[in-house]
Write an enzyme that holds these catalytic residues in place. Sequence first.
Site, PDB file in Angstrom:
ATOM      1  N   GLY A 230       0.840  -1.189   0.000  1.00  0.00           N
ATOM      2  CA  GLY A 230       0.000   0.000   0.000  1.00  0.00           C
ATOM      3  C   GLY A 230       0.872   1.233   0.000  1.00  0.00           C
TER       4      GLY A 230
ATOM      5  N   CYS B  14       5.474  -5.981   1.616  1.00  0.00           N
ATOM      6  CA  CYS B  14       5.788  -4.552   1.506  1.00  0.00           C
ATOM      7  C   CYS B  14       5.134  -3.767   2.654  1.00  0.00           C
ATOM      8  CB  CYS B  14       5.405  -4.022   0.136  1.00  0.00           C
ATOM      9  SG  CYS B  14       6.196  -2.426  -0.205  1.00  0.00           S
ATOM     10  N   TYR B  15       4.128  -2.958   2.368  1.00  0.00           N
ATOM     11  CA  TYR B  15       3.469  -2.234   3.470  1.00  0.00           C
ATOM     12  C   TYR B  15       2.937  -3.219   4.517  1.00  0.00           C
ATOM     13  CZ  TYR B  15       0.091   0.648   6.007  1.00  0.00           C
ATOM     14  OH  TYR B  15      -0.622   1.278   6.988  1.00  0.00           O
TER      15      TYR B  15
ATOM     16  N   HIS C  79       8.327  -7.594  -3.590  1.00  0.00           N
ATOM     17  CA  HIS C  79       7.015  -7.960  -4.152  1.00  0.00           C
ATOM     18  C   HIS C  79       7.068  -9.322  -4.845  1.00  0.00           C
ATOM     19  CE1 HIS C  79       4.813  -4.222  -3.465  1.00  0.00           C
ATOM     20  NE2 HIS C  79       5.996  -3.651  -3.542  1.00  0.00           N
TER      21      HIS C  79
ATOM     22  N   GLU D  75       4.680 -10.957  -5.991  1.00  0.00           N
ATOM     23  CA  GLU D  75       3.600 -11.125  -6.957  1.00  0.00           C
ATOM     24  C   GLU D  75       3.942 -10.622  -8.355  1.00  0.00           C
ATOM     25  OE1 GLU D  75       3.818  -9.029  -4.530  1.00  0.00           O
ATOM     26  OE2 GLU D  75       2.881  -7.102  -4.932  1.00  0.00           O
TER      27      GLU D  75
ATOM     28  N   ASP E  87     -17.607 -14.618 -21.396  1.00  0.00           N
ATOM     29  CA  ASP E  87     -18.226 -14.592 -20.059  1.00  0.00           C
ATOM     30  C   ASP E  87     -19.677 -15.075 -20.095  1.00  0.00           C
ATOM     31  OD1 ASP E  87     -15.824 -13.448 -19.500  1.00  0.00           O
ATOM     32  OD2 ASP E  87     -16.594 -11.411 -19.294  1.00  0.00           O
TER      33      ASP E  87
ATOM     34  N   LYS F 205     -10.503 -13.283 -15.466  1.00  0.00           N
ATOM     35  CA  LYS F 205     -10.759 -13.647 -16.858  1.00  0.00           C
ATOM     36  C   LYS F 205     -10.084 -14.973 -17.263  1.00  0.00           C
ATOM     37  CE  LYS F 205     -12.522 -12.021 -20.770  1.00  0.00           C
ATOM     38  NZ  LYS F 205     -13.864 -11.414 -20.864  1.00  0.00           N
TER      39      LYS F 205
END
Length: 517
Positions: free
Chosen positions: A59, A86-87, A174, A176, A232, A373
């Site tokens: 964040g 991180c944060y 990070h 991710e 979808d 998705k």
Amino acid sequence: MQEPSNTETVLVIDFGAQYTQLIARRIRECQVFCEIVPADTTAAEIATRQPKGIVLSGGPASVYEPDAPRADTAIYTLGIPILGICYGHQLMSYQLGGVVQPSERREYGRTDLQVLNPDDPLFAGLDTHLTCWMSHGDKVLEPPPGFRVTAVTESTPVAAMADPSRQFYGVQFHPEVHHTPFGRQLLDNFLKRVCGCRGDWTPGNFVEQACRQIREQVGEGHVLVAVSGGVDSMTVAALMHRAIGGERLTCVFVDHGLLRAGEAEQVRETFSHLFPVHLVYVDARERFLERLKGVEDPEQKRKIIGETFVRVFEEHADELRGCDYLAQGTLYPDVIESGATRHSATIKTHHNVGGLPPDMRLKVIEPLRYLFKDEVRAVAAELGLPEEVVWRQPFPGPGLAVRIAGEVTPERLEMVRAADRIVLEEIWRAGLMREIWQSFAVLPAIRSVGVMGDQRTYAHPIVVRAVVSEDAMTADWARLPYEVLERISNRIVGEVPGVNRVLYDITSKPPATIEWE
Ligand code: XMP
């Protein structure tokens, strides 16, 4: 629709990082279901969800700012494993009694990481020298009591920390993002080795569970699905068919004549053969074209198309009146964006199918509301939808009308549709379908001189647009191989009457948008 029951869940507490969605996606890629919850979610709310683990996201704030988002400190007493990123790492340090140093200076970019404790479960199977991605101002100077430092970088003394007895872990970098190549393994280690997740969040399991829940929710009711041809809505329809069969399912498909080549046929084919249902097919092609006659302004075109949709639906309401439920293809990013990640009522007003009379009081079900998705595509494949549908690119509601600058006429529509088909065929042929977010043809309102055979031509150009993107919020133009561009260009000029030139759009978003109008 409730969240999947009996599914091992990990909760990501969102402190406002741009990467929070990415954390959720990476966890799902490890085949563990996870959900994003707001920063002010209480420990009691978390406890009722019985998550296998908690991730504190990054964040932009500093833990010392008075308004900085904080986690409910009672989460540290739940006995649930926690990973701070991180944060989240700084916050956990701060809340548990460590020392965080505020800083104006950012450490940003690829950074060498030295692992001090290779036995740490987070770093299991990894080298001791790694490359990670950093993006932070503040840093942890001293971990809280009970923690030990497990990794450092040159300028970050607590790049990773662990308290194995409480199963609390923190990383300053990070995991991710793709720039942390071992990040996926680290997250997998947290999920499987620390949280003890099985990792059985697979498309097959999702389908099975979703069907069970749909049957419970719908009972003997009738369900309406509005299909557009996109992946979808087609997946929702196929899932409903799997869950309750074709007898109590009505699909409605409005053909506005602004679809890509073969799309309308595909919808009809799919729902007459593959998943036989009562399909209300409305051929409104002429009507839309008629309404668009002489209209050049992009916003005006969009408005007319939207309104005409509403009228068409209203006129067919009688045929749809026996339905009790409306199944919509809402996806998780929409849920996150609308701030609706808290458990909202399962019955809401429907907004995607405008024009249905209010007295129909359809209850909404959104069986894909927890999926990204790529997960929808996996479910679509699992359900047996054809590959062209599974990998169909996003397509705007107003269709080809926003890819034709100026007036939409049958001739111009034909031109852009034929060129569009060639673009897509060549992208498929080059095996690029999965990398390209969207690729299509645009017909601008200009002409240019050319020479074909011995004849001077004064004809239309086609603009080819191909972009890569994660979510359509930003996009970059795709670096298509020259050979692919060459084939597209040759074929369009050779096969589409009225076209004598092909251009390639090399603008990213921003400053451009993906569509031209
Ligand atoms: P832009 O052009 O704004 O598009 O960069 C972002 C994404 O949204 C799609 N798009 C639409 N989708 N109805 C839709 O359902 C619309 O009116 C619409 N306009 C744009 C576009 O194709 C891209 O994926």
